[in-house]
Design an enzyme around this catalytic site. Structure first.
Site, mmCIF file in Angstrom:
data_model
loop_
_atom_site.group_PDB
_atom_site.id
_atom_site.type_symbol
_atom_site.label_atom_id
_atom_site.label_comp_id
_atom_site.label_asym_id
_atom_site.label_seq_id
_atom_site.Cartn_x
_atom_site.Cartn_y
_atom_site.Cartn_z
ATOM 1 N N LYS A 28 -18.948 10.105 20.590
ATOM 2 C CA LYS A 28 -18.299 10.252 21.895
ATOM 3 C C LYS A 28 -19.319 9.974 22.979
ATOM 4 O O LYS A 28 -20.515 10.154 22.779
ATOM 5 C CB LYS A 28 -17.773 11.680 22.076
ATOM 6 C CG LYS A 28 -16.669 11.775 23.122
ATOM 7 C CD LYS A 28 -15.352 11.348 22.511
ATOM 8 C CE LYS A 28 -14.177 11.590 23.420
ATOM 9 N NZ LYS A 28 -12.926 11.601 22.623
HETATM 10 N N1 GLU Z 1 -10.580 8.951 23.065
HETATM 11 C C1 GLU Z 1 -9.600 8.937 22.019
HETATM 12 C C2 GLU Z 1 -9.741 10.188 21.174
HETATM 13 O O1 GLU Z 1 -10.228 11.190 21.623
HETATM 14 C C3 GLU Z 1 -9.597 7.649 21.211
HETATM 15 C C4 GLU Z 1 -10.892 7.308 20.524
HETATM 16 C C5 GLU Z 1 -10.896 5.924 19.904
HETATM 17 O O2 GLU Z 1 -9.891 5.226 19.955
HETATM 18 O O3 GLU Z 1 -11.960 5.566 19.356
HETATM 19 O O4 GLU Z 1 -9.314 10.232 20.050
#
Ligand code: GLU
Length: 421
Positions: A111
């Site tokens: 993240k």
């Molecule tokens: N931000 C989204 C989540 O928390 C998607 C992450 C992604 O598609 O890699 O799952």
């Protein structure tokens, strides 16, 4: 667990570690492996300059955390928010590891975040910030290493800038370095709606399990961003009545049902759902406690806590957001018979279609929206029933059920790979 015993803000990282500890304990996980999985693999902090429109140079702080790479490259979004902290990003990265494992897609968890209120930037400043931040985290990212995506306040346009920045540096176009791109740049059909669509697939399964008729169900949604507003629209398509919604500035309620298309238009014109004609203005907290059958928290962490869990009226809580419920609130809801579909299952549709996008990019392929949605449904329904079976077998709530499945998968992969060197 003491996160809620003080008045200090609840720390998402402590919550994430506590949730992991519960599962590790039940799985009787090897102590060494437990120590490994309790911490992120890599944490990068960057302070980087951006030239502002007034000619000044501002320095911003951002993070990219890779929690685990056991089952594949790191995967997870990048959020832009004024309250981002390293501990929040660590929690979100760990949750991505479990999320990818719950739906059995071949990724680890990562993240990113930048401390910024993007609503205060011009488009040019936003582009400058995005390009420079991506440059700074390029020591970690790559289509085989770590693949970012949208999250809170980040858009397909920002993904396009990320992709272009990386491509300029390596000298050729690399669509697979980031997902959630515009469709014309290698984005996938259905990606924009995927988080909400996946969430609704799990709600449909939960309703069938509980004998709830979605045609007469009422819904409240906290958060009107990509996940929240599309989830509200899709629930109306299911025949349900959306009686309350909110955004960061506050909420609105109409027990006769809100016209979501008109609320969207109102928000586009006024910057908030507040003041929507024919509805009463309420607070964000009141949205959560609204009389309804299904509550969809689709905003930020730590919204359902020991303080308000007793006042939640919904029978189903579907976590479109990451980390909206604290461990104490989990226990209260479980005791009260509220059926909670945990974030790592409920909102996994986003990363699942990100995986489809990456596969299409690597294969220079493009699938139809029908194909994408059908594959997404198969994965979400299967994962839901695997989690439900686990939860029922162990007599635990759905979150712990999801953790047991996810942590076991990561543990198995890690054991097979062995410890290097
Ligand atoms: N931000 C989204 C989540 O928390 C998607 C992450 C992604 O598609 O890699 O799952």
């Amino acid at each position: 667990m003491t996160t809620e015993q003080t008045t200090a803000p609840i720390n998402a990282w402590h919550v994430a570690q506590h949730q992991f500890d519960l599962a590790a304990e039940m799985l009787n996980l090897d102590p060494g492996l437990r120590r490994v999985l309790r911490e992120p693999r890599r944490e990068l902090t960057v302070h980087f300059p951006v030239k502002m429109d007034d000619g000044s140079v501002q320095v911003f702080t951002g993070y990219r955390v890779q929690h685990n790479l056991g089952r594949g490259p790191a995967k997870g979004g990048i959020r832009y928010h004024q309250d981002v902290t390293i501990d929040e990003v660590k929690a979100l990265a760990m949750w991505m590891t479990w999320k990818c494992a719950v739906v059995a897609i071949p990724y680890g968890g990562g993240k990113g975040g930048v401390i910024v209120d993007p609503k205060k930037l011009s488009k040019k400043e936003l582009e400058g910030l995005s390009r420079r931040f991506f440059t700074e985290i390029e020591v970690l990212v790559g289509p085989e290493r770590d693949i970012p995506a949208p999250d809170v306040n980040t858009t397909p346009q920002i993904m396009a800038w990320f992709m272009d920045t990386y491509s300029m540096h390596v000298g050729h176009t690399v669509p697979g370095v980031v997902t959630g791109k515009p469709i014309s740049l290698g984005g996938s059909e259905g990606r924009n709606e995927a988080t909400a669509r996946g969430c609704v697939y799990t709600i449909v399964e939960a309703a069938a399990h509980l004998g709830m008729d979605l045609n007469t169900a009422t819904v409240a949604v906290q958060g009107f961003g990509n996940a929240g507003n599309i989830a509200a629209t899709l629930m109306v398509e299911q025949g349900s009545k959306v009686v309350a919604v909110s955004d960061s500035q506050g909420g609105i309620r109409n027990v006769a049902g809100l016209d979501i298309a008109r609320v969207l238009q109102w928000k586009a014109e006024h910057g908030t759902v507040k003041g929507f004609p024919g509805a009463e203005d309420i607070t964000n907290a009141e949205v959560l406690e609204t009389e309804c059958d299904i509550l969809i928290p689709a905003a930020l962490e730590n919204q359902i806590t020991a303080r308000n869990a007793g006042s939640i009226k919904a029978r189903i809580v579907a976590e479109a957001a990451n980390g909206p419920t604290t461990p104490e609130a989990d226990e209260i809801l479980f005791e009260r018979g509220v059926f909670l579909i945990p974030d790592i299952l409920c909102n996994a549709g986003g990363v699942t279609v990100s995986y489809f996008e990456w596969v299409q990019d690597l294969n220079r392929d493009h699938w139809t929206e029908t194909e994408v949605n059908a594959k997404l449904k198969t994965i979400m329904v299967k994962a839901f029933h695997e989690v439900l079976a686990q939860a029922q077998q162990q007599g635990v709530n759905m979150r712990t059920g999801a953790y047991l499945n996810a942590v076991q998968r990561v543990a198995d992969a890690t054991a097979l790979r062995g410890l290097y060197p």
